[in-house]
Design an enzyme around this catalytic site. Structure first.
Site, PDB file in Angstrom:
ATOM      1  N   ASP A  61       0.867  -1.169   0.000  1.00 28.76           N
ATOM      2  CA  ASP A  61       0.000   0.000   0.000  1.00 28.76           C
ATOM      3  C   ASP A  61       0.911   1.227   0.000  1.00 28.76           C
ATOM      4  O   ASP A  61       2.125   1.109   0.228  1.00 28.76           O
ATOM      5  CB  ASP A  61      -0.889  -0.031   1.245  1.00 28.76           C
ATOM      6  CG  ASP A  61      -1.721   1.222   1.396  1.00 28.76           C
ATOM      7  OD1 ASP A  61      -2.338   1.656   0.407  1.00 28.76           O
ATOM      8  OD2 ASP A  61      -1.748   1.787   2.509  1.00 28.76           O
ATOM      9  N   ASP A 107      -0.272   5.098   1.112  1.00 30.39           N
ATOM     10  CA  ASP A 107      -0.565   6.033   2.205  1.00 30.39           C
ATOM     11  C   ASP A 107      -0.615   5.312   3.546  1.00 30.39           C
ATOM     12  O   ASP A 107      -1.415   4.396   3.746  1.00 30.39           O
ATOM     13  CB  ASP A 107      -1.897   6.747   1.947  1.00 30.39           C
ATOM     14  CG  ASP A 107      -1.794   7.767   0.833  1.00 30.39           C
ATOM     15  OD1 ASP A 107      -1.157   8.812   1.050  1.00 30.39           O
ATOM     16  OD2 ASP A 107      -2.340   7.515  -0.258  1.00 30.39           O
ATOM     17  N   ASP A 122      -1.815  -0.888   5.951  1.00 30.13           N
ATOM     18  CA  ASP A 122      -2.052  -0.251   7.245  1.00 30.13           C
ATOM     19  C   ASP A 122      -3.532  -0.026   7.517  1.00 30.13           C
ATOM     20  O   ASP A 122      -3.923   0.151   8.667  1.00 30.13           O
ATOM     21  CB  ASP A 122      -1.338   1.104   7.302  1.00 30.13           C
ATOM     22  CG  ASP A 122      -2.010   2.115   6.392  1.00 30.13           C
ATOM     23  OD1 ASP A 122      -2.583   3.086   6.903  1.00 30.13           O
ATOM     24  OD2 ASP A 122      -1.990   1.914   5.167  1.00 30.13           O
TER      25      ASP A 122
END
Length: 221
Positions: A9, A11, A167
């Site tokens: 991922d 961000d 996250d």
């Protein structure tokens, strides 16, 4: 299946752009005498239209907001804070270790290509990734699995041979829907909150030496 690919991922995972978002929104909320709740804010992570912070602020305060002015203010301060962020701990080291093993690397993000590749270039790691997939490719964003599946296809690796690094809860749901294992590395703001199913949870990618982490993932197959 052998571990053949890592899909990152962006961000919050490669660069902590999420804490700055929370900081700026919290400042705006406090101006109106309200508190931004992490358990509400988290619904917007890793996706688009998952959370309307200004709609919620209007509901909490009964005030009709100038949303465009707030968005402009947010964007200016948010980008400035993001520019101060280093790569997340352990990211660069894991990239180097994975490439030495011949593991293919991709980024899959619900953000725009301009945003993702701009920061990857800024931190001089864009060339480390064989493939980048974003919402700019016309794919459904997370929690749909499309971004991860497209990244795997781009890498020419079967989904079951990929491990996702995420996250956000929406990203973890997308990984599960794609049939991929997932390492959960939530930002500190989410430490106390429950997460969707995942293979392994770390506080940061620096929790384990990169070679040890890759060995662990290889054994998990």
């Amino acid at each position: 299946m052998t571990l053949k690919a890592l899909i990152f991922d962006f961000d919050g995972l490669i660069l902590d752009t999420e804490t700055p978002d929370f900081i700026v929104l919290s400042e705006q909320y406090r101006r109106y005498g309200a508190d931004l709740r992490p358990e509400r804010w988290m619904h917007g992570l890793g996706t688009t239209d998952g959370y309307d912070p200004y709609g919620e602020l209007e509901s909490l305060t009964g005030v009709i907001l100038d949303r465009e002015a707030l968005r402009r203010e947010h964007r200016e301060r948010y980008v400035a804070l993001c520019a101060q962020q280093p790569l997340q701990p352990g990211v660069r080291e894991l990239i180097v270790a994975a490439r030495k093993r011949g593991i293919r690397l991709a980024v899959a993000s619900s953000a725009s290509r301009e945003w993702v590749e701009g920061w990857l270039e800024h931190h001089r790691i864009r060339d480390s990734f064989h493939c980048v997939r974003t919402r700019s490719d016309g794919l459904r964003v997370k929690p749909a699995p499309d971004l991860f599946l497209s990244a795997a296809a781009c890498l020419d690796v079967a989904p079951e041979s990929c491990v996702v690094l995420e996250d956000s809860p929406n990203g973890m749901r997308a990984a599960e829907a794609a049939g991929m294992r997932c390492i959960a590395v939530p930002v500190a703001l989410l430490d106390a909150l429950p997460l969707p199913p995942h293979t392994l949870r770390l506080r940061s990618l620096a929790d384990l030496p990169p070679e040890q982490l890759l060995d662990l993932l290889a054994r998990e197959n």
